[in-house]
Write an enzyme that holds these catalytic residues in place. Structure first.
Site, PDB file in Angstrom:
ATOM      1  N   ASP A  33       1.299  -0.860   0.126  1.00 52.07           N
ATOM      2  CA  ASP A  33      -0.407   0.297   0.245  1.00 52.07           C
ATOM      3  C   ASP A  33       0.919   1.190   0.261  1.00 52.07           C
ATOM      4  O   ASP A  33       1.806   1.311   0.924  1.00 52.07           O
ATOM      5  CB  ASP A  33      -0.688   0.078   1.437  1.00 52.07           C
ATOM      6  CG  ASP A  33      -1.806   1.176   1.106  1.00 52.07           C
ATOM      7  OD1 ASP A  33      -1.876   1.913   1.342  1.00 52.07           O
ATOM      8  OD2 ASP A  33      -3.638   0.291   0.993  1.00 52.07           O
ATOM      9  N   GLN A  96     -14.456   1.914   1.748  1.00 49.94           N
ATOM     10  CA  GLN A  96     -14.373   1.557   0.578  1.00 49.94           C
ATOM     11  C   GLN A  96     -13.354   2.902  -0.891  1.00 49.94           C
ATOM     12  O   GLN A  96     -14.258   3.744  -0.758  1.00 49.94           O
ATOM     13  CB  GLN A  96     -14.339   0.208  -0.395  1.00 49.94           C
ATOM     14  CG  GLN A  96     -13.810   0.265  -1.534  1.00 49.94           C
ATOM     15  CD  GLN A  96     -15.139  -0.983  -2.291  1.00 49.94           C
ATOM     16  OE1 GLN A  96     -16.001  -1.150  -1.696  1.00 49.94           O
ATOM     17  NE2 GLN A  96     -13.828  -1.816  -2.865  1.00 49.94           N
ATOM     18  N   HIS A 102      -9.923  -5.739  -2.513  1.00 49.49           N
ATOM     19  CA  HIS A 102      -8.993  -5.909  -1.824  1.00 49.49           C
ATOM     20  C   HIS A 102      -8.598  -5.945  -0.555  1.00 49.49           C
ATOM     21  O   HIS A 102     -10.088  -6.318  -0.095  1.00 49.49           O
ATOM     22  CB  HIS A 102      -7.714  -4.754  -2.349  1.00 49.49           C
ATOM     23  CG  HIS A 102      -8.111  -3.314  -2.253  1.00 49.49           C
ATOM     24  ND1 HIS A 102      -9.235  -2.867  -2.054  1.00 49.49           N
ATOM     25  CD2 HIS A 102      -8.193  -3.178  -0.843  1.00 49.49           C
ATOM     26  CE1 HIS A 102      -9.558  -2.346  -1.869  1.00 49.49           C
ATOM     27  NE2 HIS A 102      -9.523  -1.944  -0.472  1.00 49.49           N
ATOM     28  N   PHE A 103      -7.573  -7.007   0.182  1.00 48.10           N
ATOM     29  CA  PHE A 103      -7.397  -7.147   1.047  1.00 48.10           C
ATOM     30  C   PHE A 103      -6.386  -6.620   1.624  1.00 48.10           C
ATOM     31  O   PHE A 103      -5.340  -7.210   1.321  1.00 48.10           O
ATOM     32  CB  PHE A 103      -7.155  -8.713   1.320  1.00 48.10           C
ATOM     33  CG  PHE A 103      -8.780  -9.592   1.265  1.00 48.10           C
ATOM     34  CD1 PHE A 103      -9.230  -9.689   1.964  1.00 48.10           C
ATOM     35  CD2 PHE A 103      -8.622  -9.716  -0.121  1.00 48.10           C
ATOM     36  CE1 PHE A 103     -10.389 -10.429   1.813  1.00 48.10           C
ATOM     37  CE2 PHE A 103     -10.027 -10.356  -0.883  1.00 48.10           C
ATOM     38  CZ  PHE A 103     -10.815 -10.847   0.184  1.00 48.10           C
ATOM     39  N   HIS A 104      -6.327  -5.598   2.768  1.00 49.14           N
ATOM     40  CA  HIS A 104      -6.065  -5.287   3.217  1.00 49.14           C
ATOM     41  C   HIS A 104      -4.482  -5.806   4.629  1.00 49.14           C
ATOM     42  O   HIS A 104      -5.508  -6.465   5.134  1.00 49.14           O
ATOM     43  CB  HIS A 104      -5.935  -3.605   4.715  1.00 49.14           C
ATOM     44  CG  HIS A 104      -7.031  -3.261   4.146  1.00 49.14           C
ATOM     45  ND1 HIS A 104      -5.917  -1.941   3.271  1.00 49.14           N
ATOM     46  CD2 HIS A 104      -7.969  -2.691   3.243  1.00 49.14           C
ATOM     47  CE1 HIS A 104      -6.385  -0.427   3.060  1.00 49.14           C
ATOM     48  NE2 HIS A 104      -8.079  -1.358   1.737  1.00 49.14           N
TER      49      HIS A 104
HETATM   50  P1  AMP Z   1      -9.519   1.246   0.691  1.00 47.76           P
HETATM   51  O1  AMP Z   1     -10.145   2.667   1.323  1.00 47.76           O
HETATM   52  O2  AMP Z   1      -9.827  -0.204   1.559  1.00 47.76           O
HETATM   53  O3  AMP Z   1     -10.597   0.756  -1.365  1.00 47.76           O
HETATM   54  O4  AMP Z   1      -8.201   1.318   0.868  1.00 47.76           O
HETATM   55  C1  AMP Z   1      -7.668   1.701  -0.649  1.00 47.76           C
HETATM   56  C2  AMP Z   1      -5.895   0.977  -0.620  1.00 47.76           C
HETATM   57  O5  AMP Z   1      -5.424   1.809  -1.555  1.00 47.76           O
HETATM   58  C3  AMP Z   1      -5.811   2.521   0.846  1.00 47.76           C
HETATM   59  O6  AMP Z   1      -5.125   2.025   2.268  1.00 47.76           O
HETATM   60  C4  AMP Z   1      -4.673   3.169  -0.253  1.00 47.76           C
HETATM   61  O7  AMP Z   1      -3.788   4.033   0.530  1.00 47.76           O
HETATM   62  C5  AMP Z   1      -4.476   2.174  -1.366  1.00 47.76           C
HETATM   63  N1  AMP Z   1      -3.721   2.611  -2.474  1.00 47.76           N
HETATM   64  C6  AMP Z   1      -4.220   4.054  -3.207  1.00 47.76           C
HETATM   65  N2  AMP Z   1      -3.646   4.267  -4.469  1.00 47.76           N
HETATM   66  C7  AMP Z   1      -2.850   2.999  -4.447  1.00 47.76           C
HETATM   67  C8  AMP Z   1      -1.526   2.740  -5.187  1.00 47.76           C
HETATM   68  N3  AMP Z   1      -1.349   3.311  -6.272  1.00 47.76           N
HETATM   69  N4  AMP Z   1      -0.854   1.337  -4.707  1.00 47.76           N
HETATM   70  C9  AMP Z   1      -0.826   0.939  -3.637  1.00 47.76           C
HETATM   71  N5  AMP Z   1      -2.021   1.310  -2.511  1.00 47.76           N
HETATM   72  C10 AMP Z   1      -2.671   2.515  -2.850  1.00 47.76           C
END
Ligand code: AMP
Length: 138
Positions: A33, A96, A102-104
Site C-alpha cells: 500500500d 472503500q 482488495h484485502f489489507h
Molecule cells: P480502501 O479504502 O479499502 O478501498 O483501500 C484502498 C487502499 O489503496 C488505501 O489503503 C490506499 O492507501 C491504497 N492505494 C491507493 N492507490 C494505491 C496505489 N496506486 N498503489 C498502492 N496502494 C494504493
C-alpha cells in the site's frame, strides 16, 4: 456499482501502473500500500473484475484467500509483529476508496495506533525495502 476497468488496481494488475509487488500468481496479486497505515501494510487483490467481496467469482476468491493467508504469514515474519490484521471494505459507506476488491494485511503491535486511512504517500525506497523483506519470507 459497475466495475471500472480503469481503476488503479486494474491498471496495476495489467502492469499498466507501477507497484511494489510482493507476490503474483494466476489468480491474485499482492503489493505494498503506497499510503500505509503501518509499516508493512500490504494489499492482496484477485485477478477478477470484482468491485468488492460480493462481486467476486467464488473460485478466484478461494485462491485469493490462500494468497491472503500466505502473505499474512510472510508479513508477520518479516515485521516480527505479534498481531496481524486483515481488513476488507465493501462500498463507499464502509470506507472503500478503490473499487476493485482488495484485502489489507497490516502488522499490529500493542499500543501502536494506525495512521490515517489512504493519506500520506510513503517514501518509495522504503516501500521497496519492505516489499523485499516480505518477498524473502514467501
Ligand atoms: P480502501 O479504502 O479499502 O478501498 O483501500 C484502498 C487502499 O489503496 C488505501 O489503503 C490506499 O492507501 C491504497 N492505494 C491507493 N492507490 C494505491 C496505489 N496506486 N498503489 C498502492 N496502494 C494504493
Amino acid at each position: 456499482m459497475t466495475y471500472d476497468d480503469n481503476n488503479i488496481f486494474a491498471k496495476i494488475s495489467r502492469g499498466e501502473a507501477p507497484s511494489f509487488k510482493v507476490f503474483e500468481d494466476e489468480y491474485s496479486l499482492a503489493f505494498m500500500d503506497v499510503m500505509p497505515q503501518v509499516e508493512g501494510h500490504t494489499l492482496v487483490i484477485p485477478k477478477d473484475k470484482a468491485v468488492d467481496l460480493l462481486d467476486c467469482d467464488a473460485e478466484i476468491l478461494g485462491h485469493t484467500m490462500v494468497t491472503v493467508q500466505n502473505v499474512a504469514a510472510a508479513v508477520k515474519a518479516a515485521f516480527v509483529c505479534p498481531g496481524i490484521m486483515i481488513a476488507q471494505l465493501n462500498g463507499e459507506a464502509a470506507g472503500q476508496t478503490v473499487f476493485h476488491l482488495h484485502f489489507h494485511v497490516m502488522p499490529r503491535f500493542s499500543g501502536i495506533e494506525f495512521k490515517m486511512h489512504a493519506k500520506g504517500m510513503e517514501d518509495f525506497s522504503k516501500l521497496q525495502r519492505h516489499a523485499d523483506l516480505i518477498k524473502e519470507q514467501l
